[in-house]
Design a protein around this motif. Structure first.
Motif, short mmCIF file in Angstrom:
data_model
loop_
_atom_site.label_atom_id
_atom_site.label_comp_id
_atom_site.label_asym_id
_atom_site.label_seq_id
_atom_site.Cartn_x
_atom_site.Cartn_y
_atom_site.Cartn_z
N ASN A 1 0.71 -1.12 -0.08
CA ASN A 1 -0.21 0.03 0.23
C ASN A 1 0.80 1.13 0.05
OD1 ASN A 1 -2.68 -0.79 -0.23
ND2 ASN A 1 -2.88 -1.41 2.09
N HIS B 1 9.55 -1.14 -9.34
CA HIS B 1 9.41 -0.26 -10.35
C HIS B 1 10.48 0.06 -11.47
CE1 HIS B 1 6.34 0.39 -7.74
NE2 HIS B 1 7.09 1.27 -6.71
N LYS C 1 4.50 13.34 -18.68
CA LYS C 1 3.95 13.42 -17.20
C LYS C 1 4.74 12.85 -16.04
CE LYS C 1 0.54 10.71 -18.23
NZ LYS C 1 -0.88 9.98 -18.17
N PHE D 1 -1.45 19.91 -12.53
CA PHE D 1 -2.13 18.85 -11.79
C PHE D 1 -2.16 17.69 -12.58
CE2 PHE D 1 -6.13 16.29 -12.20
CZ PHE D 1 -6.37 15.60 -10.90
N GLU E 1 1.44 16.46 -13.15
CA GLU E 1 2.44 16.25 -12.21
C GLU E 1 3.62 16.72 -12.38
OE1 GLU E 1 3.09 12.94 -9.41
OE2 GLU E 1 1.75 13.66 -8.32
N GLY F 1 -1.91 -0.90 -14.63
CA GLY F 1 -1.03 -1.76 -14.04
C GLY F 1 -0.01 -2.39 -15.15
N SER F 2 -0.09 -1.70 -16.44
CA SER F 2 1.14 -2.44 -17.41
C SER F 2 1.65 -1.13 -18.00
CB SER F 2 0.65 -3.34 -17.99
OG SER F 2 -0.69 -3.11 -18.72
N SER G 1 3.70 2.46 -18.84
CA SER G 1 4.96 2.74 -18.41
C SER G 1 5.00 3.54 -17.09
CB SER G 1 5.64 3.69 -19.31
OG SER G 1 5.31 5.00 -19.67
N PHE G 2 3.94 4.32 -16.75
CA PHE G 2 3.65 5.05 -15.73
C PHE G 2 3.56 4.10 -14.46
CE2 PHE G 2 2.95 8.03 -18.93
CZ PHE G 2 3.80 9.01 -18.68
N ASN H 1 4.36 0.98 -14.33
CA ASN H 1 5.81 0.19 -14.23
C ASN H 1 6.61 1.17 -13.43
OD1 ASN H 1 5.03 -2.30 -15.43
ND2 ASN H 1 5.65 -1.39 -17.49
N HIS H 2 6.59 2.44 -13.44
CA HIS H 2 7.46 3.16 -12.63
C HIS H 2 7.23 3.54 -11.24
CE1 HIS H 2 9.35 3.99 -16.82
NE2 HIS H 2 10.57 4.37 -16.03
N GLY H 3 6.15 3.01 -10.86
CA GLY H 3 5.71 3.47 -9.66
C GLY H 3 4.82 4.75 -9.52
N ASN I 1 -0.49 7.17 -10.35
CA ASN I 1 -1.45 8.36 -10.50
C ASN I 1 -1.22 9.11 -11.94
OD1 ASN I 1 1.21 8.93 -9.75
ND2 ASN I 1 0.47 10.96 -8.93
N LEU I 2 -0.44 8.68 -12.66
CA LEU I 2 0.08 9.35 -13.93
C LEU I 2 -0.56 8.23 -15.14
CD1 LEU I 2 3.37 10.76 -13.36
CD2 LEU I 2 1.22 11.91 -13.07
N CYS I 3 -1.09 7.24 -14.67
CA CYS I 3 -1.56 6.06 -15.80
C CYS I 3 -2.67 6.66 -16.74
CB CYS I 3 -2.13 4.90 -15.03
SG CYS I 3 -3.02 3.90 -16.25
N GLY I 4 -2.08 6.39 -18.06
CA GLY I 4 -3.07 7.05 -19.20
C GLY I 4 -4.29 6.25 -19.13
N LYS J 1 -0.70 15.06 -7.93
CA LYS J 1 -1.93 14.54 -8.62
C LYS J 1 -2.51 13.15 -7.65
CE LYS J 1 -3.73 12.56 -13.02
NZ LYS J 1 -3.13 12.24 -14.30
N MET J 2 -3.60 13.28 -7.22
CA MET J 2 -4.11 12.26 -6.54
C MET J 2 -3.46 11.87 -5.51
SD MET J 2 -5.59 10.34 -9.97
CE MET J 2 -6.97 11.20 -11.12
N HIS K 1 -0.28 5.47 -3.23
CA HIS K 1 0.54 5.04 -2.03
C HIS K 1 -0.03 5.67 -0.80
CE1 HIS K 1 2.23 3.18 -5.74
NE2 HIS K 1 3.22 4.11 -5.63
#
Lengths: 344, 344, 344, 344
Positions: free
Chosen positions: B98, B290, C252, C276, C279, D92-93, D95-96, D98-100, D103-106, D286-287, D290
């Motif tokens: 988490n 990551h 991003k 936002f 980021e 979950g797959s 690049s964002f 993958n980089h941890g 919140n930037l997931c497209g 952003k958001m 974790h």
């Protein structure tokens, strides 16, 4: 002439009558000492265990004072101002000074270590080491230097939101940490301390829990409160053994800060596989670079309870008593400061 | 049916004929293994010293493969794609997952540790652990997992401009560090290694100096090059003794990274006063959270010389030989990978 | 007597015969100037646009020199040593100096801005601003100050492993960034520049791609190479418009560093929702605190190609020509330095 | 059957009777909604201005609920547990992810944006998005999601000891910032807010000063308290104009955090020379990656006064009223939550 407590060598401090110093450089000032805290490090120095200090010299590096005389080039201070003194005098030209880490300077000549400090009635110090403070409270003023050390450690912690913190030791420095951390973490604050009265003070100043680390299973007690362990451990005991025994309380991913100054020769045994498995950090911290004015501002604003931490003033003749009490008789007080005018 | 090398318990690996696995979940894929690196950790596992691994299981966590069959929900991969596999399978719901630190998950079931890994001809893995790679070079592909571990360590270093760096060990991982650091520091890069041929490779891959740490005075040699010591030491030996002996080479203010995995029970003795005096940091680092896709991109771009680091392919029957060679016969090669189709 | 180029006011520089300076303080030295780089900032100063500078004064803040005479208190330098001069002279007692951020000092009296700089044959400077350099190469030595600025910016970037980087501008400073970044990132290095010859140099010094930002769709070209955009953009143009036009290339989570000094009055328009949604971070950076000795070490080690960046020496009479060429005639050279002895 | 408020398109929400959802995946759970906060973002969504949201869908992403039914694979939760829901569902797959930086997931499909949220009586959500909370206080529970956003912003601030902080806006989120900052800085806490009653609450919850930014000279008032300006400005208004007007209050070296979500199309005009001169940072956030479980722990511990911030429950039929009140009638309340059982 004025009175000065001169450290002459192992266990030897003489009260002497000496001339009142004048500014040595155009960029110096002289100050009239109002109070000067007694630090545990002074006991190490007195024993001859600290290479940074060399006799004969007047000890005392936690100085509150009044500006007495200005060197020719000093235009940003005025006579009569109350000031705290940053004792860390560095060479200014070695590679560590050049890198912005003056606390690592190899040619330090700090006030109260290599040049005369605060256990005397007047002192000559560089003007740029002098920080005006807007309070007449001596108990607050003598805390500026130790508080600045705490704040430097704080910055090295890189604290994240919601970190559970454990402080080892509730002496005067441990209790400064309590107060800073109470205003720094939104999560649990745990403190360990062998002396019962100090545990009570820790709780009064903000600790959520205070444990006697010699009773029962420390890690067990801590993990009852925070099952994964604490994110941060800050040692304020200066005991390698205390550090060692606290290590099992540290969460995976956590940071152990070694803030207290341990005796040369002591070791902490770090389990090597656990450094991988638990991804721990162990962080040293040294002195107070760049933090004196922040400490002063914090003391001015009243967020630090100095009345509780600083017990009372001692005269120049009582310095050795004060040092002994710090180590041997914790119930006599948390912290003392020397008032070199006491008894005049 | 397919061939799999199944770890059965201490020192016991059997080659068995087993059914080709199918995706267990709609979000799984199966892959055809092209190659799987042999890691020093596999030797610890084989001895039963790593609690993260449990027999019976197929070992092998440095997997290059080809997508063979897609689970029903997988739409971002296609059959035939070459991929690297991130072996770190975590619970996703504990406090460490988490907090964005899945590498600290207490309920890990990693591929090659608790679920079948790459020492077999096909494997079923979660689709989100699969990273397409644009190279057909097996020697490059099997390095993605160890390189990702290096990059996670790199991020934890918080390297400053102009840092002098020392890497302990020039095995395959030490030499990945050499190559990453050659592109990361603008200052001196020093490496230590007992095997002469590996010292030569270290220099060829970018080290400015390579020393045999068992000859002469290491700290003396290092401080001839960098008089204040190095800013950063990275252990890539996994030997607590190597770490201990390198500590006097560390500059005041420096960081020691414990990257190599030491045997459980080994200790590093940290001098407590020096942690204050030298303001050191000691930083553990664990696995590859990551960082897999960054490692893949780096391997695709050709900045890593994998040809030099990866020696050759072994068949499934040679796994135990390869593990032994890694420890006992360093001149046989820097790193081996298993090609489960060799000899078919 | 010696020759000095004295800035008298807007667009006015006179060559005068003046007495050779002596150390003004016991902590000063005088140096014999070997060379002094001409900086774009000097053109702004000449116009009267930089409040940090005040006429009459000798400009020139990128000084390579030889120690000529030591003040009474200076014991860590010797006459004849080659040195670089850190021009940033700060008050030492304001809140910014106290916080370890002397570059933010509000009472700066920098060399070449408020006190006489390097466009003369001799100069008096504080000894602690003098950094010995082990090279006789003038082209290398005059780069120490701008390189130190780059390294301060570098530290503020907090670069992560595998970051794709774009540098705006391939003037002399942009090309210092190229060389530092080539040794700092393991990923893609992209540079933009309108002058074709400079794009070629950028590629020769390490850029993977160099674009003319005025041709075609910059973001489109960049995203062909790195589909998500670049992790880091460093502006080395000092043009707010160049910054603005590059913003759509930023990934991003990426960081835009405003390194180039823009003209007062220029603006960058930051889309508020995108801050936002993406980021982003936008980071300013100022001058060279604590980085001069690192820059010197880097130049000594030969990792910086100064021969390509520094075009040639000019005499004191050519300073205004040099400044004009920098802005108006980019093909005349990337960077010039003044040799105050030229033509003697 | 159950009641759900379905967003059908611009300004259109219908209350419908629909089947109670079942877990869609073996890793899902269904929850019985206890309360769901109304967020300013919901008003933007309702207007169709937020691309992350798509009708028809049930809005509501600040969900407190009770576990109702477990998917087949869920073993770490139990029916009846009170839980908060992390609405940020990512691919979950990419690049964002993958980089941890999920919140930037497209390809986000967040709860209350692309899949049905909390403005209904029951909801199906992935089990890993569910965080048990030990409190039955609905006003506390509905704050977990916005508080987690605040904590993510906090971590991006990299706050130093003794930082003076200014918060723009004292709506519900601004007042969460007040409470977190009161426990994070040891220095001054200043807040701006146009509504008088909210300024009073800000002071009651910990602000040292609260100003009406539309009255008099804001920078002047702020600099009377902190002459150099504040170290940190956090925008919690989402108004680009408020950000713009606050910029002159920022200290040299300071950080502006753009936390509030501005309307697409608004701009902040950043003076380019000042970014150099003042060495500022501008940081987007952003958001809540974790940070959900940390927020939950903080709410459990009682350090957040939710009673003051959360005004009262509304029924499903009052959602549009609540959204309107948030914008148009600030005196009606700071924050509302929907109780989908109200009136049953």
């Amino acid at each position: 002439m004025m009175k000065a407590a001169v450290w002459k060598g192992v266990a030897k401090i003489d009260i002497e009558l000496v001339p009142i110093p004048r500014p040595r450089q155009p960029s110096d000032v002289t100050v009239r000492v109002l109070g000067c805290g007694i630090c545990v490090a002074d006991t190490y120095i007195l024993r001859g265990a600290v290479p940074l200090a060399k006799p004969p010299v007047v000890l005392g590096h936690e100085i509150l004072a009044e500006v007495h005389e200005l060197g020719a080039d000093v235009d940003h201070l005025r006579v009569g101002q109350t000031v705290c003194v940053d004792p860390m005098v560095t060479c200014g030209s070695c590679s560590f000074c050049n890198h912005g880490t003056p606390n690592l300077c190899g040619r330090m000549r700090s006030i109260g270590f290599r040049q005369d400090g605060g256990f005397q009635q007047f002192a000559a110090v560089p003007a740029r080491h002098v920080h005006p403070i807007r309070t007449s409270d001596r108990k607050a003023g003598v805390l500026a230097q130790p508080l600045a050390c705490v704040l430097h450690g704080y910055d090295r912690l890189e604290l994240q939101a919601g970190s559970d913190v454990m402080i080892l030791g509730a002496g005067s420095t441990g209790l400064l940490w309590t107060q800073v951390m109470k205003r720094s973490t939104q999560a649990k604050l745990i403190q360990t301390e062998t002396v019962a009265s100090r545990r009570n003070i820790a709780v009064r100043l903000g600790a959520d829990h205070a444990f006697d680390p010699t009773r029962g299973n420390l890690a067990g007690s801590v993990r009852e409160i925070v099952p994964d362990g604490v994110d941060v451990i800050i040692d304020a005991t200066g005991s390698a053994r205390a550090v060692q025994e606290a290590l099992p309380c540290l969460k995976k991913g956590g940071t152990l800060m070694m803030f207290g100054i341990c005796s040369p020769g002591e070791n902490v045994i770090v389990p090597a596989y656990e450094m991988f498995e638990n991804e721990w950090k162990i962080v040293g911290t040294k002195m107070l670079p760049h933090k004196m004015s922040t400490a002063v501002a914090m003391l001015e604003s009243g967020v630090i309870d100095s009345e509780t931490i600083v017990s009372r003033a001692l005269g120049l003749h009582e310095i050795k008593d004060g040092l002994e009490w710090l180590i041997e008789e914790p119930d006599r007080g948390l912290k003392f400061y020397v008032d070199p005018w006491l008894g005049e």
